[in-house]
Write an enzyme that holds these catalytic residues in place. Structure first.
Site, PDB file in Angstrom:
ATOM      1  CD  GLU A  50     -16.392 -47.762  62.382  1.00  0.00           C
ATOM      2  OE1 GLU A  50     -16.453 -47.130  61.296  1.00  0.00           O
ATOM      3  OE2 GLU A  50     -15.455 -47.638  63.167  1.00  0.00           O
ATOM      4  CB  CYS A  78     -13.344 -42.618  65.904  1.00  0.00           C
ATOM      5  SG  CYS A  78     -15.019 -42.303  65.274  1.00  0.00           S
TER       6      CYS A  78
END
Length: 144
Positions: A50, A78
């Site tokens: 990401e 996360c």
């Protein structure tokens, strides 16, 4: 999600945890950025799929924010990635498999539910969850 799974498989071939991400412009359908994890290769704990996608997309746009973009990711981001998604003002996050142990959106600290979060993207979860989860199960089973 198919492109994100391709990136996850490419990460696995580099002996990285197989997580992939893709940023698209939903208005045009254009793929803006795509990446798989590279934490080991780059010796960088922040080199999550990401984060790499967000860095590339922002670099291409010449700005720190990419509103309107959609992020597809094979595993629930996360907390670090959730924060970066928020800071980048990404409009929608499409999640494959949930991550009860390390996720920061649907689990754990639930970053977007915190009063200190200034931008909350739309979150869609469970897209190709079985396929996304299986890539990770196979990877970790081979290491046990």
């Amino acid at each position: 999600m198919a492109l994100a799974l391709e990136e996850a498989n490419a990460a696995q071939s580099r002996d990285e945890v197989p997580i992939g991400a893709v940023i698209i412009d939903p208005a045009s359908g254009e793929v803006i950025a795509r990446a798989g994890n590279r934490t080991r290769e780059l010796n960088d704990p922040s080199a999550h799929a990401e984060m790499l996608c967000i860095r590339e997309a922002c670099s291409k746009a010449g700005t720190q924010r990419i509103p309107g973009m959609w992020l597809y990711v094979t595993l629930e981001p996360c907390a670090m990635c959730a924060a970066a998604i928020s800071f980048a003002r990404i409009a929608r996050v499409i999640i494959g498999a949930p991550d009860p142990k390390g996720g920061g959106i649907l689990h754990g600290g639930k970053f977007y539910d915190q009063p200190t979060c200034h931008w909350r993207p739309e979150v869609v979860s469970g897209v190709e969850a079985e396929r996304c989860g299986e890539v990770l199960r196979v990877f970790f089973k081979a290491r046990r």
